[in-house]
Design a protein around this motif. Structure first.
Motif, PDB file in Angstrom:
ATOM      1  N   TYR A  14      75.575  79.311  15.592  1.00  0.00           N
ATOM      2  CA  TYR A  14      74.799  78.894  14.470  1.00  0.00           C
ATOM      3  C   TYR A  14      75.674  79.326  13.493  1.00  0.00           C
ATOM      4  CZ  TYR A  14      71.253  79.083  10.979  1.00  0.00           C
ATOM      5  OH  TYR A  14      70.520  79.055   9.760  1.00  0.00           O
ATOM      6  N   TYR A  15      75.640  78.118  12.563  1.00  0.00           N
ATOM      7  CA  TYR A  15      76.469  78.073  11.250  1.00  0.00           C
ATOM      8  C   TYR A  15      75.442  78.997  10.104  1.00  0.00           C
ATOM      9  CZ  TYR A  15      79.347  76.991   7.329  1.00  0.00           C
ATOM     10  OH  TYR A  15      80.291  77.255   6.281  1.00  0.00           O
ATOM     11  N   TRP A  22      80.557  80.816  11.988  1.00  0.00           N
ATOM     12  CA  TRP A  22      79.596  80.398  13.274  1.00  0.00           C
ATOM     13  C   TRP A  22      79.423  81.589  14.150  1.00  0.00           C
ATOM     14  CZ3 TRP A  22      77.800  75.674  14.369  1.00  0.00           C
ATOM     15  CH2 TRP A  22      78.023  74.505  13.383  1.00  0.00           C
ATOM     16  N   GLU A  59      74.910  65.328  15.244  1.00  0.00           N
ATOM     17  CA  GLU A  59      75.760  65.340  14.116  1.00  0.00           C
ATOM     18  C   GLU A  59      77.100  65.733  14.455  1.00  0.00           C
ATOM     19  OE1 GLU A  59      74.762  65.754  10.095  1.00  0.00           O
ATOM     20  OE2 GLU A  59      72.579  65.519  10.315  1.00  0.00           O
ATOM     21  N   SER A  61      80.877  67.532  12.789  1.00  0.00           N
ATOM     22  CA  SER A  61      81.221  68.111  11.676  1.00  0.00           C
ATOM     23  C   SER A  61      82.762  68.050  11.595  1.00  0.00           C
ATOM     24  CB  SER A  61      80.916  69.567  11.389  1.00  0.00           C
ATOM     25  OG  SER A  61      81.423  70.444  12.307  1.00  0.00           O
ATOM     26  N   SER A  67      77.698  68.719  17.228  1.00  0.00           N
ATOM     27  CA  SER A  67      76.590  69.628  16.764  1.00  0.00           C
ATOM     28  C   SER A  67      75.362  69.027  17.010  1.00  0.00           C
ATOM     29  CB  SER A  67      77.023  70.076  15.333  1.00  0.00           C
ATOM     30  OG  SER A  67      78.404  70.601  15.295  1.00  0.00           O
ATOM     31  N   THR A  69      71.819  69.190  14.475  1.00  0.00           N
ATOM     32  CA  THR A  69      70.961  69.660  13.079  1.00  0.00           C
ATOM     33  C   THR A  69      69.689  69.898  13.179  1.00  0.00           C
ATOM     34  OG1 THR A  69      71.268  67.545  12.152  1.00  0.00           O
ATOM     35  CG2 THR A  69      73.063  69.121  11.904  1.00  0.00           C
ATOM     36  N   LYS A  76      68.748  72.720   6.247  1.00  0.00           N
ATOM     37  CA  LYS A  76      69.526  71.956   7.231  1.00  0.00           C
ATOM     38  C   LYS A  76      70.263  73.094   8.282  1.00  0.00           C
ATOM     39  CE  LYS A  76      71.555  68.049   7.381  1.00  0.00           C
ATOM     40  NZ  LYS A  76      72.460  66.621   7.354  1.00  0.00           N
ATOM     41  N   HIS A  77      69.794  73.367   9.398  1.00  0.00           N
ATOM     42  CA  HIS A  77      70.439  74.400  10.339  1.00  0.00           C
ATOM     43  C   HIS A  77      71.274  73.557  11.337  1.00  0.00           C
ATOM     44  CE1 HIS A  77      67.436  77.294   9.127  1.00  0.00           C
ATOM     45  NE2 HIS A  77      66.570  76.280   8.757  1.00  0.00           N
ATOM     46  N   TRP A  78      72.432  74.294  11.514  1.00  0.00           N
ATOM     47  CA  TRP A  78      73.558  73.462  12.432  1.00  0.00           C
ATOM     48  C   TRP A  78      73.818  74.284  13.702  1.00  0.00           C
ATOM     49  CZ3 TRP A  78      76.949  69.496  11.298  1.00  0.00           C
ATOM     50  CH2 TRP A  78      76.710  68.701  10.134  1.00  0.00           C
ATOM     51  N   SER A  80      75.920  74.592  17.258  1.00  0.00           N
ATOM     52  CA  SER A  80      76.931  73.959  18.064  1.00  0.00           C
ATOM     53  C   SER A  80      77.360  74.610  19.239  1.00  0.00           C
ATOM     54  CB  SER A  80      78.313  73.710  17.158  1.00  0.00           C
ATOM     55  OG  SER A  80      79.165  72.927  17.818  1.00  0.00           O
TER      56      SER A  80
END
Length: 408
Positions: A14-15, A22, A59, A61, A67, A69, A76-78, A80
């Motif tokens: 999680y970013y 991350w 999405e 990056s 990723s 989102t 916006k939660h990223w 990956s």
């Protein structure tokens, strides 16, 4: 249903925008929310309701190409490094998110306020009503099968009457004057063949159809589809309504309930791989009671689903004994609020309109229960008639077999 039940979880990263890095951890899905906990500290970094989500997208990056989102209240939660892969996680999250949006019962799940006791009780009674309606559908389909069996037995008895006349002709001496008439009777009976009955599967009523996430053989193949519950079996279709597999009721060997939202259906084979599908759905708690009625000897509740099975048997085994008792207390309190428990009645928030609605639902449940009882009595009589017809047919066949052995 308990909102803390973990439907699924996936290792991912999680970013964290505050530290610009991350964080490895685990993404978890519950019936009403999405959570992310860090591996090292165990801290809960993400916890928001499904109803508050605006968008879920795949999405890429410039740092991590694959990723996922989630847009929640403008943030916006990223996510990956998703395992087993991004598509599986996306399909499951999108499924539960969409079901949350279209569900009227969970439409306000994002709000912090709890529903009143009256609305909660009304929802429980409506759930019992749906379960009883599903039971009535299964009983109706079972009654039609009994009627078809009776018609088949009547046809068998007619065929045995013809066989009895033929045997009598064969046993009679050659000088018997009515021999030619008896020999001609089968020829005259040929045009009396009944027309072919239409395929019952094409006219079969659907007990339940729900959207599901289908996993076949490997976790990487999880895709959206549909589960259709029929009186004669189960049908699994893809998102384009193309039939993937049909399980006849007699061919199903095992149904495992992993959680209230996930089941496995298996058909065993000798000499080749078994056919097995794993189905995950937000509406699976609606299908499990129907499956339990149809496959009572084949369904098994695993450890994570035992609590669901135990909690469900009490309120629904006898049309919800505990619900009926609670309804009686609420209705009585709403009708006479003057007394020492007036403050308690106000806290329970059962209005006169809710009380009227509860009475109407209770009347419907009573009517359904009486109709179910009448259908069960009719089917008991049909079973007795089928048993006696089978006994008569068995005796007649044995008697005719003895007569044929004497002729040979």
């Amino acid at each position: 249903m308990n909102e803390d039940i973990r439907i699924h979880s996936w290792p991912c990263s999680y970013y964290l925008d505050t530290s610009k890095q991350w964080i490895p951890g685990k993404l978890s899905l519950t019936p009403t929310s999405i959570r992310f906990a860090a591996d090292k500290t165990g801290e809960l970094l993400v916890d928001f309701h499904l109803a508050g989500i605006s968008e879920i997208k795949k999405e890429s990056s410039h740092l991590i190409f694959s990723s996922l989102t989630v847009l929640e209240k403008g943030t916006k939660h990223w996510f990956s490094s998703l395992h087993p892969n991004r598509n599986v996680v996306f399909n499951i999250l999108e499924h539960f998110w969409r079901e949350q949006l279209v569900s009227s019962r969970e439409g306000g799940a994002g709000a912090a306020l709890e529903s009143s006791k009256g609305r909660e009780l009304t929802g429980m009674l409506e759930g019992s009503q749906r379960r009883l309606e599903d039971t009535a559908k299964v009983l109706h389909a079972q009654g039609e099968q009994f009627d078809n069996i009776m018609r088949g037995l009547h046809k068998i008895e007619g065929d045995m009457d013809v066989a009895d006349r033929l045997l009598t002709e064969l046993e009679s001496p050659s000088w018997w004057p009515f021999s030619t008439k008896l020999w001609k009777s089968p020829v005259e009976a040929k045009p009396k063949e009944t027309p072919a009955a239409p395929d019952p599967k094409s006219q079969e009523g659907i007990l339940l159809r729900i959207p599901v996430i289908i996993t076949h053989r490997t976790d990487s193949s999880a895709k959206p589809g549909k589960l259709t519950v029929l009186p004669s079996g189960l049908e699994i279709q893809d998102c384009n309504s193309q039939l993937l597999h049909r399980f006849e009721a007699r061919d199903v060997d095992d149904i495992w309930v992993h959680t209230p939202y996930e089941i496995s259906v298996r058909q065993r084979f000798i000499g080749k791989p078994d056919t097995s599908f794993r189905l995950l759905a937000a509406r699976m708690p609606e299908a499990i009671p129907i499956l339990e009625m149809q496959f009572s000897k084949k369904i098994q509740f695993l450890e994570d689903a035992l609590g669901f099975a135990g909690a469900r048997k009490s309120p629904q085994a006898d049309l919800g004994t505990s619900i009926w008792q609670a309804a009686t207390g609420f209705l009585g309190a709403a009708a006479s609020p003057e007394g020492p428990d007036k403050e308690q009645v106000q806290l329970q928030k059962v209005s006169q309109e809710e009380a009227k609605e509860l009475r109407q639902i209770l009347k419907k449940l009573k009517g359904l229960a009486l109709e179910t009882e009448a259908e069960l009595e009719r089917q008991d009589e049909a079973l007795d008639s089928i048993g006696s017809s089978v006994d008569r047919a068995t005796l007649t066949i044995e008697r005719q077999n003895r007569r044929m052995r004497k002729l040979t």
